[in-house]
Design a protein around this motif. Structure first.
Motif, PDB file in Angstrom:
ATOM      1  N   SER A 113     -26.629  50.731  28.516  1.00 54.69           N
ATOM      2  CA  SER A 113     -27.173  51.286  29.756  1.00 54.69           C
ATOM      3  C   SER A 113     -28.489  52.013  29.483  1.00 54.69           C
ATOM      4  O   SER A 113     -29.405  51.980  30.298  1.00 54.69           O
ATOM      5  CB  SER A 113     -26.145  52.166  30.479  1.00 54.69           C
ATOM      6  N   HIS A 114     -28.592  52.621  28.310  1.00 53.16           N
ATOM      7  CA  HIS A 114     -29.838  53.279  27.934  1.00 53.16           C
ATOM      8  C   HIS A 114     -31.007  52.278  27.903  1.00 53.16           C
ATOM      9  O   HIS A 114     -32.098  52.574  28.377  1.00 53.16           O
ATOM     10  CB  HIS A 114     -29.683  53.943  26.557  1.00 53.16           C
ATOM     11  N   HIS A 115     -30.727  51.095  27.374  1.00 49.50           N
ATOM     12  CA  HIS A 115     -31.800  50.088  27.291  1.00 49.50           C
ATOM     13  C   HIS A 115     -31.875  49.239  28.559  1.00 49.50           C
ATOM     14  O   HIS A 115     -32.612  48.258  28.603  1.00 49.50           O
ATOM     15  CB  HIS A 115     -31.582  49.176  26.073  1.00 49.50           C
ATOM     16  N   ARG A 116     -31.061  49.573  29.567  1.00 46.73           N
ATOM     17  CA  ARG A 116     -31.039  48.862  30.864  1.00 46.73           C
ATOM     18  C   ARG A 116     -30.744  47.370  30.697  1.00 46.73           C
ATOM     19  O   ARG A 116     -31.437  46.507  31.250  1.00 46.73           O
ATOM     20  CB  ARG A 116     -32.371  49.015  31.596  1.00 46.73           C
ATOM     21  N   ASN A 172     -23.067  52.881  26.059  1.00 44.93           N
ATOM     22  CA  ASN A 172     -24.192  53.783  26.341  1.00 44.93           C
ATOM     23  C   ASN A 172     -25.515  53.194  25.907  1.00 44.93           C
ATOM     24  O   ASN A 172     -26.518  53.326  26.603  1.00 44.93           O
ATOM     25  CB  ASN A 172     -23.975  55.142  25.662  1.00 44.93           C
TER      26      ASN A 172
END
Lengths: 116, 130, 121, 96
Positions: D70-73, D67
């Motif tokens: 994906s949060h920080h791309r 997570n």
């Protein structure tokens, strides 16, 4: 590769122990007489030319703590005995077979670990 | 493409063997060849027949063995690194007068030269180490 | 591939801490014994393998220096250390064995920019 | 072009050595312990634009960082993507 039939002792009257590949178990057992017996075992009769190489390999080991593979053996021979003798064909004629291993064995050194 | 793997981590101590196994299956799944796995440094412990993980954990030696059986992948173990660490085949055990051995086929003890051969034969050599 | 230099072996581990150094050097020696031309790059802690004052270690632990001295007998004469490593470890070049060539940041990167076989220990 | 595979934490010796070796056009793949870089979006490796950096998805998931990534791309690849990277880059070096 298996040499399990090699005698465990250098000769019946000596208590000098050999490992199954014929190398001395205790390197301090080595003497010129022992070298002669080890050479016999290889079917080699030691001449002054052989002794030049044996002494050279022993001083290589004293300095670098490792028995030389073929390439550095040739180089060391070249340096101390000149171009004429510092060639693998000369060394192979003196010590037929796996030259680096045979010399190490007769000179009372551990088996070269990086041979194969 | 021909791949080779160099594994230098010990199972159950380090993640390298697990990563290497996962990668091995992934390259085969993509249709590549795995020309060989070479175990060096602490990686030689992967070959130990005596490793006994609990039943609910992967037996890594068995996983390598399965890879050999299903895909014919050679499993080469550096003899100098293995003997130092007490990973010994039956013939080496006899040679040294031991009563036990812990390395069996399909693992093979071999020289470091085999690693160089593998490197030259493969288009890709991938190292797993910790 | 540049046939004049077949293999680069990177040494990154110090003497007496693990067997990485010895087994890394073994790989270099075997390659050289097989006729490959070998370059050694000592990075980080690996540079400590070149300290000329080092000795044998705990009982039965062989010294590294004789092996380093032996490299030239295997025609391994390219011994490189990044400047950055010397600075970080605060070791002057003079405290290392003879024949070590320090490399700038860009020279180190250049070693990795041409295709060659590499082992990293 | 080299695929650099890092298996240790972002501030480790190995990570810094990889950085010394990496050239523009190479790629960096973070596996095993190295995936903790996903928790640190301020690391230099995420800011530079000279070479792509990937995280191995399976190792992220196992460690509970998926997570965060994906949060920080941050770019991830699965194990098949790892193989594809080795197809694409002629050589690889593992830093450990």
């Amino acid at each position: 590769m298996n040499n399990t039939d090699t005698p465990r002792y250098l000769s019946t009257e000596s208590n000098i122990e050999l490992d199954p590949e014929g190398y001395l178990v205790d390197l301090s057992d080595w003497s010129e007489t022992v070298a002669g017996q080890l050479a016999d075992d290889e079917g080699i009769e030691l001449t002054p030319e052989h002794w030049e190489i044996i002494n050279l390999v022993r001083s290589f080991y004293a300095r670098y703590e490792m028995a030389p593979a073929m390439r550095p053996l040739v180089k060391a021979t070249q340096r101390s005995l000149g171009e004429e003798k510092g060639r693998s064909i000369y060394l192979m004629r003196l010590f037929p077979g796996s030259t680096a291993k045979v010399v190490a064995r007769i000179a009372g050194l551990p088996k070269p670990t990086n041979c194969l | 493409m021909d791949y080779g793997l160099l594994v230098m981590g010990a199972p159950y101590s380090q993640p390298a063997p697990h990563s290497a196994l996962r990668f091995a299956h992934a390259i085969l799944a993509r249709g590549h060849q795995l020309a060989g796995v070479f175990f060096y440094h602490d990686g030689v412990h992967n070959a130990s027949s005596l490793m006994t993980p609990p039943q609910d954990e992967l037996n890594i030696r068995e996983a390598w063995k399965a890879l050999h059986e299903q895909h014919g992948v050679p499993l080469d173990v550096c003899i100098a690194a293995a003997l130092r660490r007490g990973v010994v085949s039956e013939s080496e055990a006899a040679r040294h007068g031991y009563t036990a051995f812990n390395l069996e086929a399909p693992f093979e003890l071999t020289g470091l030269g085999q690693l160089l051969t593998l490197q030259q034969r493969c288009q890709r050599l991938i190292t797993f180490a910790n | 591939m540049d046939k004049s230099e077949d293999l680069m072996v990177i040494i990154r581990h110090a003497p007496h801490n693990s067997n990485w150094l010895r087994e890394g050097l073994d790989a270099a020696l075997v390659a050289a014994a097989f006729g490959q031309s070998v370059r050694l790059l000592f990075m980080g802690q690996g540079a400590l393998a070149l300290c000329k004052e080092q000795q044998a270690g705990a009982p039965g632990q062989k010294a590294t220096l004789p092996t380093i001295d032996m490299l030239e007998m295997y025609e391994i004469d390219q011994l490189n250390v990044p400047d950055q490593t010397l600075e970080e470890l605060n070791i002057p070049l003079a405290s290392l064995v003879n024949g070590v060539t320090p490399l700038s940041e860009s020279q180190v990167k250049a070693l990795f920019s041409q295709p060659r076989l590499i082992f990293n220990f | 072009m080299i695929l650099h595979i890092l298996t240790t934490a972002p501030l480790s010796d190995a990570a810094r050595q990889a950085e010394q070796a990496i050239n523009p056009g190479d790629a960096l793949l973070l596996i095993e312990e190295a995936v903790s870089a996903a928790l640190q979006p301020d690391l230099d490796c995420w800011k530079q634009t000279d070479y792509p950096v990937f995280l191995l998805e399976e190792d992220l998931v196992a460690r509970g960082f998926a997570n965060a990534a994906s949060h920080h791309r941050l770019a991830t690849v699965d194990i098949e993507g790892f193989v594809q990277l080795t197809e694409q880059y002629e050589q690889s070096i593992t830093w450990y």
